[in-house]
Design a protein around this motif. Structure first.
Motif, short mmCIF file in Angstrom:
data_model
loop_
_atom_site.label_atom_id
_atom_site.label_comp_id
_atom_site.label_asym_id
_atom_site.label_seq_id
_atom_site.Cartn_x
_atom_site.Cartn_y
_atom_site.Cartn_z
N GLY A 17 0.85 -1.17 -0.02
CA GLY A 17 0.03 -0.06 -0.15
C GLY A 17 0.86 1.42 0.12
O GLY A 17 1.99 1.16 -0.34
N ARG A 18 0.21 2.40 0.43
CA ARG A 18 1.04 3.52 0.18
C ARG A 18 1.86 3.83 1.36
O ARG A 18 0.98 3.44 2.59
CB ARG A 18 -0.10 4.86 0.02
N ASP A 19 2.78 4.16 1.59
CA ASP A 19 3.72 4.36 2.77
C ASP A 19 4.66 5.49 2.74
O ASP A 19 4.95 6.11 1.63
CB ASP A 19 4.25 3.24 3.00
N TYR A 20 5.30 6.16 3.79
CA TYR A 20 6.15 7.04 3.93
C TYR A 20 7.14 6.81 5.08
O TYR A 20 6.41 6.22 6.00
CB TYR A 20 5.86 8.49 3.75
N GLU A 21 8.32 7.19 5.00
CA GLU A 21 9.06 7.43 6.16
C GLU A 21 9.92 8.71 6.44
O GLU A 21 10.60 9.02 5.21
CB GLU A 21 9.98 5.97 6.52
N LEU A 22 10.07 9.16 7.57
CA LEU A 22 11.17 10.15 7.63
C LEU A 22 11.90 10.35 9.04
O LEU A 22 11.16 10.14 9.82
CB LEU A 22 10.18 11.66 7.77
N TRP A 23 13.29 10.30 8.74
CA TRP A 23 13.98 10.26 10.11
C TRP A 23 14.74 11.55 10.31
O TRP A 23 15.15 11.86 9.24
CB TRP A 23 15.29 9.15 9.83
N SER A 24 14.58 12.03 11.46
CA SER A 24 15.43 13.21 11.80
C SER A 24 16.26 12.95 12.88
O SER A 24 16.26 12.03 13.51
CB SER A 24 14.36 14.20 12.25
#
Length: 170
Positions: free
Chosen positions: A150-157
């Motif tokens: 499916g649709r996904d995202y990730e963002l690490w800071s």
């Protein structure tokens, strides 16, 4: 006349080798663990897409500064137009805005190992307040990547070493 057989003098066995081997083995294990933790901590599978540098002058007159790297994986990359717009944005006043917001909205919930009071230098309240303010002022446009699940995202800071923005709130 008697014939005596000659035998070499008895050799003394070295007993130091087993402890030397044990110390060497322990040292190697420690080194492997340290390297593994460093590699995992650095998250080499992530790519830095956006870097944001900020600074502000606190009420004590000192200047505090920090730099954050925002990263994504190859599996869920940040779209180039979003990375470009975030990198080109003028962040020069954002540090001061975040500081002022964090002062006016101190975190109500934070964690400490020893239940330290909020004004104690070891308290994590300043860190929690700064993080809440960052969420208020550093917003990425939404994006999703189509994956097999499916649709996904990730963002690490991650704050770079030497960043001290939270310290002005202590």
């Amino acid at each position: 006349m008697s014939i005596e057989s000659w035998s070499p003098p008895p050799r003394r066995r070295r007993r130091g080798r087993p402890w030397l081997i044990a110390i060497t083995a322990i040292a190697l294990v420690v080194i492997v663990i340290i390297v593994a933790l460093f590699v995992i901590g650095r998250r080499p599978w992530l790519t830095t897409n956006v870097t944001i540098s900020m600074s502000y002058v606190a009420d004590d007159g000192q200047t505090y500064s920090c730099t954050y790297d925002y990263r994504t994986s190859e599996r869920l990359p940040m779209p180039a137009d979003i990375a470009e717009s975030m990198n080109e944005r003028d962040w020069s006043q954002t540090g001061q805005l975040i500081y002022e917001w964090a002062k006016d909205h101190p975190a109500e919930h934070w964690t400490t190992d020893d239940e330290l009071p909020a004004d104690d230098p070891g308290s994590t309240r300043a860190d929690a307040s700064w993080a809440l303010a960052m969420d208020e002022y550093v917003e990425f446009p939404p994006w999703h990547i189509d994956t097999e699940n499916g649709r996904d995202y990730e963002l690490w800071s991650e704050a770079r070493p030497g960043s001290n923005c939270e310290d002005g709130l202590r």
